[in-house]
Write an enzyme that holds these catalytic residues in place. Sequence first.
Site: not given
Lengths: 423, 143
Positions: B53-56
Amino acid sequence: MARAYIVPEKAVDTSIKKIFDVEKIRKDFPILSTEVYGKPLVYLDNAATTQKPQCLLDTIEQYYKGINSNIHRGVHFLSEKATTNYEESRVKIRDFLNAKSTNEIIFVRGTTEAINLVASSYGNKNIKEGDEIILSMLEHHSNIVPWQLLCERTGAKIKVIPINNKGELIIEEYEKLITDRTRFVSVVHISNSLGTINPVKKIVRIAHERNIPVLLDGAQAAPHIKIDIQDIGCDFYAISGHKVFGPTGVGVLYGKENLLDSMPPYQGGGDMIETVTFEKTTYAELPHKFEAGTPNIAGAIAFGSVLNYVNKIGFDNILKHENDLMEYANEILDSIDDLRIIGTAKEKSSVISFLLGDIHPYDTGTILDRLGIAVRTGIHCTQPVMDRFGIPGTVRASFAFYNTKYDIDMLVRGIKKVIDMFS
Amino acid sequence: MNLKSINEIEEEVISEFEILDTWMDKYEYIIELGKSLPLIDEKFKTDDYKVSGCQSQLWLKADKENDRLFFSADSDAIISKGLINLLIRVLSNQKPEDIANAKLEFIDKIGMKEHLSPNRANGLQAMIDQMKRFAEAYLSKNN
């Protein structure tokens, strides 16, 4: 009165400048004068989608206010008018691409659907187990996955043209990849993540010497350079309306008429049939055979009006302006110590992908966003390119003809702020 | 040992953020927090510990000592590191039941949410969800 037939060079120059007035052009795009977080918008995410001129908004409004009706086969006034406008748009697109016939212009949702159409319809019919399809390392996922799906269905294999450290295709390697099992070549015209302009005429010529058809993904090329399909000689060409200042949800697949003719329909439904009985259905002629169901009528018509607008600005002017911008941007960005540009092809379009020291692109993008600067961060749907360079992604600034040197100055100011904050 | 409750730490964080006027000040503070994160051991930087759920990329681990949970994390993006560090400060060294029940109202009160893009806000929520899942997992193991 005698007419001056010989125009001095300087006068010609001035006339070009007079036609291309970027500040005047910017006024045609309402969104460009808006603010984000209380700061004037600096829009540098044109490779993801371009902004829309007022003429597009007017066309869509006029369509729904005064023309809206379902096209083809309607006998009433509005239906005929909608049909005429829709088909006129097809003519505009034919001319925009310099295709031979409107039978070669298929309306689709966008580049992705165009490629899926070819991979399904042409692919299912012509590609068998053990056959080979050549793609390149620069491809957007939408020119990879449809072919992988085809390979799963048929047992065919994908081969990949490698790139050098500048992000250019290695053409000698491409030639080596071709075998007597190669059945298709599908390559991007301009890379969305690096901006590399591929030598598409050469790629087509090499494939055609062995009678292999070629599809070109033209999504990033159409907004920047004049596309001459007949000159390029490719068999299929795909573009998206929204990347060429047009609406989302409409795009075009160009296909050579004899190839499209030989291909089975992609989807079944209304508008693509001639007669239907439960025993047998016969299909409509081109281009309708590939346009099942009610299409994006307003979008297709608006796309046509936008292409008129782009043609009026002229690709000579667009190219000159964008080259100036790129030169200006490259020069300033080169002077920033920690900045590393990814993709330094000799032939390059209006895209600058970069990294700042070891700052994550996502961090850079977050701060630039707060400064009102819209860039894209991440892998740009081109994971193989990022893997090739061993990086988690890039920050990508991509220009259109309405961008200015001021936009680049703002980007540079933002970059310096980012470096300052994270060091 | 006098340990602070989640609420007490939240109040501390809120008062620290009160003196940060602009979004830039707040981000700079988060970036500083990112640099001083209790880092996860390299060997735990695997898919098992990844928060989706994180772009990184972000890895999060919880360890139980006595009746309390301790978190460690790492990310390749420093703002993500700063945000998880802020959460760690509030939720680490707390009892699983308190972590599971924490309302974390400080996030709205420090005015950070309005400065986060929807992507970042989703990432932050994913971190909170994961921390609470760890706490709930320990609770259900003990019941």
